[in-house]
Design an enzyme around this catalytic site. Structure first.
Site, PDB file in Angstrom:
ATOM      1  N   TYR A 101      -0.973 -42.235  13.346  1.00 60.38           N
ATOM      2  CA  TYR A 101      -0.731 -40.793  13.166  1.00 60.38           C
ATOM      3  C   TYR A 101      -1.928 -40.153  12.453  1.00 60.38           C
ATOM      4  CZ  TYR A 101       1.782 -36.565  11.470  1.00 60.38           C
ATOM      5  OH  TYR A 101       2.176 -35.281  11.170  1.00 60.38           O
ATOM      6  N   GLY A 127       6.469 -29.322  22.285  1.00 58.28           N
ATOM      7  CA  GLY A 127       7.342 -29.952  21.285  1.00 58.28           C
ATOM      8  C   GLY A 127       7.996 -28.940  20.370  1.00 58.28           C
ATOM      9  N   SER A 151      -2.654 -32.207  10.151  1.00 52.23           N
ATOM     10  CA  SER A 151      -1.810 -32.486   8.984  1.00 52.23           C
ATOM     11  C   SER A 151      -2.713 -32.798   7.797  1.00 52.23           C
ATOM     12  CB  SER A 151      -0.932 -33.705   9.274  1.00 52.23           C
ATOM     13  OG  SER A 151      -0.320 -34.161   8.087  1.00 52.23           O
ATOM     14  N   ASP A 193       8.309 -34.716  29.040  1.00 51.15           N
ATOM     15  CA  ASP A 193       7.810 -35.727  28.103  1.00 51.15           C
ATOM     16  C   ASP A 193       6.284 -35.695  28.181  1.00 51.15           C
ATOM     17  OD1 ASP A 193       6.937 -38.012  26.802  1.00 51.15           O
ATOM     18  OD2 ASP A 193       8.614 -39.236  27.506  1.00 51.15           O
TER      19      ASP A 193
HETATM   20  N1  LIG Z   1       6.947 -31.414   9.041  1.00 48.98           N
HETATM   21  C1  LIG Z   1       5.871 -31.689   8.309  1.00 48.98           C
HETATM   22  O1  LIG Z   1       5.953 -31.914   7.091  1.00 48.98           O
HETATM   23  C2  LIG Z   1       4.496 -31.694   8.929  1.00 48.98           C
HETATM   24  C3  LIG Z   1       3.387 -31.873   8.082  1.00 48.98           C
HETATM   25  C4  LIG Z   1       2.113 -31.873   8.622  1.00 48.98           C
HETATM   26  C5  LIG Z   1       1.935 -31.705   9.976  1.00 48.98           C
HETATM   27  N2  LIG Z   1       3.007 -31.533  10.777  1.00 48.98           N
HETATM   28  C6  LIG Z   1       2.742 -31.363  12.216  1.00 48.98           C
HETATM   29  O2  LIG Z   1       3.349 -30.165  12.680  1.00 48.98           O
HETATM   30  C7  LIG Z   1       3.819 -30.347  14.025  1.00 48.98           C
HETATM   31  C8  LIG Z   1       5.306 -30.088  14.104  1.00 48.98           C
HETATM   32  O3  LIG Z   1       5.932 -30.975  13.188  1.00 48.98           O
HETATM   33  P1  LIG Z   1       7.519 -31.029  12.988  1.00 48.98           P
HETATM   34  O4  LIG Z   1       7.711 -31.610  11.637  1.00 48.98           O
HETATM   35  O5  LIG Z   1       8.148 -29.735  13.340  1.00 48.98           O
HETATM   36  O6  LIG Z   1       7.919 -32.143  14.072  1.00 48.98           O
HETATM   37  P2  LIG Z   1       9.383 -32.556  14.572  1.00 48.98           P
HETATM   38  O7  LIG Z   1       9.347 -34.036  14.726  1.00 48.98           O
HETATM   39  O8  LIG Z   1      10.427 -31.967  13.704  1.00 48.98           O
HETATM   40  O9  LIG Z   1       9.437 -31.863  16.005  1.00 48.98           O
HETATM   41  C9  LIG Z   1       8.651 -32.327  17.050  1.00 48.98           C
HETATM   42  C10 LIG Z   1       9.270 -31.889  18.364  1.00 48.98           C
HETATM   43  O10 LIG Z   1       8.540 -32.561  19.407  1.00 48.98           O
HETATM   44  C11 LIG Z   1       9.465 -33.107  20.327  1.00 48.98           C
HETATM   45  N3  LIG Z   1       8.880 -34.287  20.955  1.00 48.98           N
HETATM   46  C12 LIG Z   1       8.651 -35.497  20.366  1.00 48.98           C
HETATM   47  N4  LIG Z   1       8.102 -36.340  21.274  1.00 48.98           N
HETATM   48  C13 LIG Z   1       7.985 -35.632  22.449  1.00 48.98           C
HETATM   49  C14 LIG Z   1       7.473 -35.947  23.736  1.00 48.98           C
HETATM   50  N5  LIG Z   1       7.011 -37.178  24.019  1.00 48.98           N
HETATM   51  N6  LIG Z   1       7.459 -34.991  24.693  1.00 48.98           N
HETATM   52  C15 LIG Z   1       7.930 -33.752  24.409  1.00 48.98           C
HETATM   53  N7  LIG Z   1       8.449 -33.395  23.213  1.00 48.98           N
HETATM   54  C16 LIG Z   1       8.473 -34.340  22.241  1.00 48.98           C
HETATM   55  C17 LIG Z   1      10.705 -33.463  19.503  1.00 48.98           C
HETATM   56  O11 LIG Z   1      11.863 -33.518  20.318  1.00 48.98           O
HETATM   57  C18 LIG Z   1      10.745 -32.302  18.500  1.00 48.98           C
HETATM   58  O12 LIG Z   1      11.493 -31.200  18.992  1.00 48.98           O
HETATM   59  C19 LIG Z   1       3.439 -31.781  14.400  1.00 48.98           C
HETATM   60  O13 LIG Z   1       2.203 -31.781  15.057  1.00 48.98           O
HETATM   61  C20 LIG Z   1       3.328 -32.478  13.049  1.00 48.98           C
HETATM   62  O14 LIG Z   1       2.498 -33.616  13.108  1.00 48.98           O
HETATM   63  C21 LIG Z   1       4.286 -31.529  10.288  1.00 48.98           C
END
Ligand SMILES: NC(=O)c1ccc[n+]([C@@H]2O[C@H](COP(=O)([O-])OP(=O)(O)OC[C@H]3O[C@@H](n4cnc5c(N)ncnc54)[C@H](O)[C@@H]3O)[C@@H](O)[C@H]2O)c1
Length: 247
Positions: free
Chosen positions: A154, A17, A141, A62
Site C-alpha cells: 500500500y 471506488g 496518503s 472491479d
Molecule cells: N480513510 C483514510 O483514513 C485514508 C487515509 C489516507 C488515504 N486514504 C485514501 O483515500 C481513498 C479513499 O479511502 P477510503 O478510506 O474512503 O476507502 P474505503 O475502503 O472506505 O472505500 C474504498 C471503496 O473502493 C471500493 N473498492 C475496493 N476495491 C475495489 C475494486 N477492486 N474495484 C472497484 N471498487 C473497489 C470499495 O467497495 C469502497 O467502496 C483511498 O485511495 C485511500 O487509500 C484514506
C-alpha cells in the site's frame, strides 16, 4: 454544505471506488455543486443507494480488470456527455507483513492501489486532450511518507501515485490538464470505524496531531472541490496533505 463553486454546474465528474467512504463524500460534494457525477464500485447495493440519493450514476466494476475499467469509463463518459474531472480514489488498505508479500499478493495490491489510476487517467486523457481542459486528482496518503508496518505494498503504491501525479502533470500540462494528489491523514470512514479505529489508536493519533478533531470524508471532499475548481487553475503536479498537522 461547503462554499459554492458556480463553475461546477453541469461539469462531468467520474470517481473510482466511490460507493462508500471518502469517495461517497466526493459524490455528494460534486452533486451538491450541480455537477453531473458518475462513479464505479464493486459494492452494488451501496453504489445504487448512493446514486439514488444524489442523482448520480453508478457503474458496477472491479478495477482490477483493466479492460472492464476502460469499458466502464467509456460508457460512463458517453452517458455524462463529457469528462471534466477524474478522481482516482479506489484503494484497499489490507495489511500484510512485508515477508508475506509473495509475487501474487504484491501484484494484487498494486492491481487495486496503483494500476487503475494509470488506466483511468489514460482513458480520461483521450477525452480531455481535444478539449484542452481537465482535472485529475489521485488519492495518495500520508502513509506514503510515514510507512507504517504491515503496509509495504500500500505504501509503495501510494508513493508511486505521487510520482505518477508529477509525471502526468508535466506531460499533460500542455493540454491544460491539471493533475494533483491528495494525501489524507486518518479519515474516519465506515471502514476505518469497523476495522481499524480503536479508542487507543485514536488517542495515540490525537497525541500526534496538531488539530484535535477527527478528519471527516467531507473535509477531504472540500479540498477536492477546491483543487478541481477554477480557483486552482495554476496548481498542478502537487501533493496536498490534509492530516490535521500529523506530518
Ligand atoms: N480513510 C483514510 O483514513 C485514508 C487515509 C489516507 C488515504 N486514504 C485514501 O483515500 C481513498 C479513499 O479511502 P477510503 O478510506 O474512503 O476507502 P474505503 O475502503 O472506505 O472505500 C474504498 C471503496 O473502493 C471500493 N473498492 C475496493 N476495491 C475495489 C475494486 N477492486 N474495484 C472497484 N471498487 C473497489 C470499495 O467497495 C469502497 O467502496 C483511498 O485511495 C485511500 O487509500 C484514506
Amino acid at each position: 454544505m461547503s462554499r459554492r463553486y458556480p463553475e461546477f454546474e453541469g461539469r462531468c465528474v467520474f470517481i473510482t471506488g466511490a460507493a462508500s467512504g471518502i469517495g461517497a463524500a466526493f459524490v455528494a460534494a460534486f452533486a451538491a455543486q450541480g455537477a453531473r457525477v458518475a462513479f464505479l464500485d464493486t459494492n452494488r447495493d451501496a453504489g445504487e443507494a448512493l446514486a439514488r440519493q444524489y442523482g448520480a450514476r453508478f457503474h458496477e466494476c472491479d478495477v482490477t480488470e483493466p479492460a472492464a475499467l476502460a469499458a466502464t469509463m467509456g460508457r460512463a463518459i458517453s452517458e455524462l456527455g463529457a469528462l471534466d474531472v477524474l478522481i482516482n480514489n479506489v484503494a484497499n488498505d489490507q495489511r500484510h507483513p512485508a515477508d508475506a508479500l509473495d509475487p501474487q499478493t504484491w501484484r494484487a495490491s498494486l492491481a487495486v492501489n496503483l494500476d487503475p489510476a494509470m488506466e483511468a487517467s489514460r482513458v480520461a486523457y483521450e477525452v480531455m486532450r481535444p478539449l484542452r481542459n481537465g482535472v485529475i486528482l489521485n488519492l495518495s496518503s500520508i502513509n506514503a511518507h510515514l510507512a507504517p508496518a504491515n503496509m509495504a505494498a500500500y505504501v509503495a503504491a501510494k508513493a508511486a501515485l505521487i510520482g505518477l501525479t508529477k509525471a502526468l502533470a508535466r506531460e499533460w500540462g500542455a493540454a491544460n490538464i491539471r493533475v494533483n494528489a491528495i494525501s489524507p491523514g486518518w479519515v474516519v470512514t465506515e471502514r476505518q470505524l469497523e476495522l481499524w479505529l480503536t479508542p487507543e489508536g485514536e488517542a495515540e493519533w490525537m497525541r500526534q496531531v496538531a488539530l484535535q478533531r477527527r478528519i471527516s470524508p467531507e473535509d477531504v471532499a472540500k479540498l477536492a472541490l477546491f483543487l478541481a475548481s477554477d480557483d486552482a487553475a495554476l496548481i498542478t503536479g502537487q501533493n496536498f496533505i490534509i492530516d490535521g498537522g500529523r506530518t
